[in-house]
Design a protein around this motif. Structure first.
Motif: not given
Length: 318
Positions: A88-106
């Motif tokens: 989660y990082d407001e500065c880069s615009g990455n603000t997922p609501d849960s872990l399911s929205e995070v692409n861990l493969s990247n």
């Protein structure tokens, strides 16, 4: 350590910041190096988040009573090392609501041992961390100050292995460990880190944590040292009206991040509750709580969450 014995009481009484060559360290009986007043700013924009009202993470230098020059809030690799991937990082615009929205493969994998196990780590730090595995710098916090973010890392390593964190509670008033808050320009900040790893390792009281920069200190006699215990529990944590305060610095030991470093004489880490850390409004934590306290991890720091600004922590995974 050399002690400069010229009293600064007259300039304190007048409300001025005293010159660096006029402070009195005779009340301090510890092993650290004493500084007084504000540092000289050397970098005004180490980082600044244009997308948010976050604080600018400047850096500076200050000379101690011993003649040593100290980097404040601490030397770090933010500008040169690989930044940890975002949870989660407001500065880069990455603000997922849960872990399911995070692409861990990247998330990039840092290889320490070619035949090791791949481990994923989840980290929330107030404010900044650098993570070392067996002396290899795996990643540094992408946001050194605020807004509050959280991170994910991957690495391949064989057990047993050593985890080491450099933790910095950043400061707006360089050299005196304070920031704007609680109605003052000179309010001490606080720290804290929580992390869990996919092999079951979690932060807790069985980790080691040692302080290497403590500020602001208004009365040097409040500091106590017993062996390697640097106790500032008797020192005030109230906001101040000016910059007239001390900092205490200790050199970081050689190889503190390396595999096999002996931290056995460091104090145990102290654990803190979510309420004490103040994460009830931090989405970078709340949106992934199942990977933090939900995974059995605890917030840790040195014994003084407010005054200790540079803390090294170590843990051996067997």
């Amino acid at each position: 350590m050399n002690k400069i014995l010229i009293s600064f009481a007259p300039c304190l009484a007048l409300g001025f910041v005293c010159a660096a060559d006029s402070f009195n360290t005779s009340a301090y009986q510890g092993t650290g190096d004493v500084t007084f007043g504000l540092a000289t700013t050397t970098n005004t924009r180490t980082f600044n988040c244009e997308q948010s009202s976050g604080r600018t993470a400047a850096m500076g230098e200050i000379t101690g009573a011993s003649g040593s020059v100290w980097t404040v809030p601490a030397s770090n690799n933010f500008s040169t090392a690989q930044h940890a991937a975002n949870l989660y990082d407001e500065c880069s615009g990455n603000t997922p609501d849960s872990l399911s929205e995070v692409n861990l493969s990247n998330v990039p994998v840092v290889t320490i041992d070619d035949d090791g196990d791949e481990i994923t780590g989840y980290i929330f730090a107030d404010n900044y961390f650098e993570l070392y595995i067996n002396g290899v710098l795996v990643g540094v916090d992408a946001v050194p100050f605020t807004p509050f973010n959280s991170s994910v890392v991957k690495f391949k390593v064989s057990k047993p292995y050593d985890i080491a964190f450099k933790l910095i509670d950043w400061e707006e008033n360089l050299g005196i460990g304070s920031e704007a808050g609680r109605g003052s320009r000179y309010s001490p900040g606080d720290g804290g880190i929580i992390a869990s790893f996919s092999d079951g390792t979690v932060t807790g009281a069985d980790w080691k944590a040692q302080a290497f920069y403590t500020a602001p200190i208004y009365d040097l006699s409040c500091l106590k040292e017993t062996g390697t215990v640097r106790d500032s529990s008797g020192c005030s944590t109230k906001p101040a009206s000016n910059a007239n305060s001390y900092g205490i610095h200790w050199p970081q030991p050689m190889g503190w991040m390396n595999e096999g470093f002996d931290s056995s004489d460091w104090p145990q880490a102290v654990t803190y509750t979510e309420a004490t850390i103040g994460v009830n409004n931090k989405n970078g934590y709340l949106n992934f709580v199942e990977k933090f306290t939900g995974a059995g991890a605890e917030f840790i720091w040195s014994s003084n969450l407010i005054l200790d600004n540079l803390v090294l922590v170590h843990y051996r995974v067997e």
